[in-house]
Design a protein around this motif. Structure first.
Motif, short mmCIF file in Angstrom:
data_model
loop_
_atom_site.label_atom_id
_atom_site.label_comp_id
_atom_site.label_asym_id
_atom_site.label_seq_id
_atom_site.Cartn_x
_atom_site.Cartn_y
_atom_site.Cartn_z
N PRO A 1 34.06 16.55 14.55
CA PRO A 1 34.03 15.64 15.70
C PRO A 1 33.39 14.28 15.45
O PRO A 1 33.64 13.35 16.21
N ALA A 2 32.59 14.12 14.41
CA ALA A 2 31.90 12.84 14.18
C ALA A 2 32.64 12.04 13.10
O ALA A 2 33.64 12.50 12.54
N ASP A 3 32.11 10.84 12.80
CA ASP A 3 32.72 10.01 11.77
C ASP A 3 32.73 10.75 10.44
O ASP A 3 31.74 11.40 10.08
N CYS A 4 33.84 10.62 9.72
CA CYS A 4 34.04 11.38 8.49
C CYS A 4 34.37 10.51 7.29
O CYS A 4 35.02 9.48 7.42
N SER B 1 51.12 16.49 0.34
CA SER B 1 49.73 16.08 0.21
C SER B 1 48.93 16.67 1.37
O SER B 1 49.49 17.18 2.34
N ASP B 2 47.61 16.58 1.25
CA ASP B 2 46.72 17.07 2.29
C ASP B 2 45.49 16.17 2.31
O ASP B 2 45.36 15.25 1.50
N ARG B 3 44.59 16.44 3.22
CA ARG B 3 43.38 15.64 3.34
C ARG B 3 42.20 16.56 3.63
O ARG B 3 42.35 17.59 4.29
N LEU B 4 41.05 16.18 3.13
CA LEU B 4 39.80 16.87 3.43
C LEU B 4 38.84 15.89 4.06
O LEU B 4 38.82 14.71 3.71
N ASP B 5 38.03 16.38 5.00
CA ASP B 5 37.05 15.57 5.71
C ASP B 5 35.66 16.19 5.60
O ASP B 5 35.52 17.42 5.50
N MET B 6 34.66 15.32 5.65
CA MET B 6 33.26 15.74 5.70
C MET B 6 32.51 14.71 6.55
O MET B 6 32.76 13.51 6.42
N HIS B 7 31.65 15.16 7.42
CA HIS B 7 30.87 14.22 8.24
C HIS B 7 30.14 13.21 7.36
O HIS B 7 29.55 13.58 6.34
#
Length: 171
Positions: free
Chosen positions: A84-87, A98-104
């Motif tokens: 939910p926050a900026d990543c 392709s794909d994507r990964l997110d981390m705060h």
């Protein structure tokens, strides 16, 4: 303990010619699961992590109990749209697309020592993308730890050569 005997082999899944290494049988075995987490903890403790980083979703299954065992925090790396926050985000190539990964962005401060944990390393794409994401955040990857490694797919060759890589079971 022979962890390999606790991993079920499912031929022709998800497509003909593939042997799927199913860890659910390892996870349901209380002695096997305890042994796997303890073995990972013993390895990772020497790398002195401040955080364990696990990738969605099977990395959570090993990462959270490992973080608990080591007395460190856990940082989830998720698929797009789940945090939910900026990543920080990183896109990476898959066999088909392709794909994507997110981390705060506030998950780690520059210089934090982390260990990347997942259930399995195959081609290394997800682990490499996670390492790139952590580099973008300024973290120091102290090691990679996997329950299973499919050696013939060469995943470890995609990871930084100066970072230790440990897998409990190799095929």
């Amino acid at each position: 303990m022979d962890l390999k005997s606790l991993i079920r082999n499912i031929p022709d899944f998800p497509k003909p010619g593939i042997v799927f290494r199913d860890i659910t049988t390892l996870l349901r075995d209380r002695e096997g699961l305890r042994f796997a987490i303890d073995a990972m903890a013993q390895t990772c403790q020497a790398w002195e992590p401040e955080f364990i980083v696990g990738m969605e979703s099977r990395g959570f299954m090993f990462g959270v109990p490992l973080a608990y065992q080591l007395g460190v925090g856990f940082i989830p790396v998720r698929k797009p749209g789940k945090l939910p926050a900026d990543c920080h985000s990183v896109e990476y190539e898959l066999e088909y697309g392709s794909d994507r990964l997110d981390m705060h962005k506030d998950a780690l401060d520059p210089g934090h020592r982390v260990v990347v944990v997942d259930d399995l390393i195959a081609t290394g794409g997800t682990a490499k993308a996670t390492a790139d994401l952590l580099e973008r955040a300024g973290a120091h990857v102290a090691g990679f730890c996997f329950a299973v490694e499919l050696r013939e797919l060469g995943g470890r060759e995609k990871l930084p050569s100066n970072v230790p890589i440990v897998s409990l079971v190799q095929y």
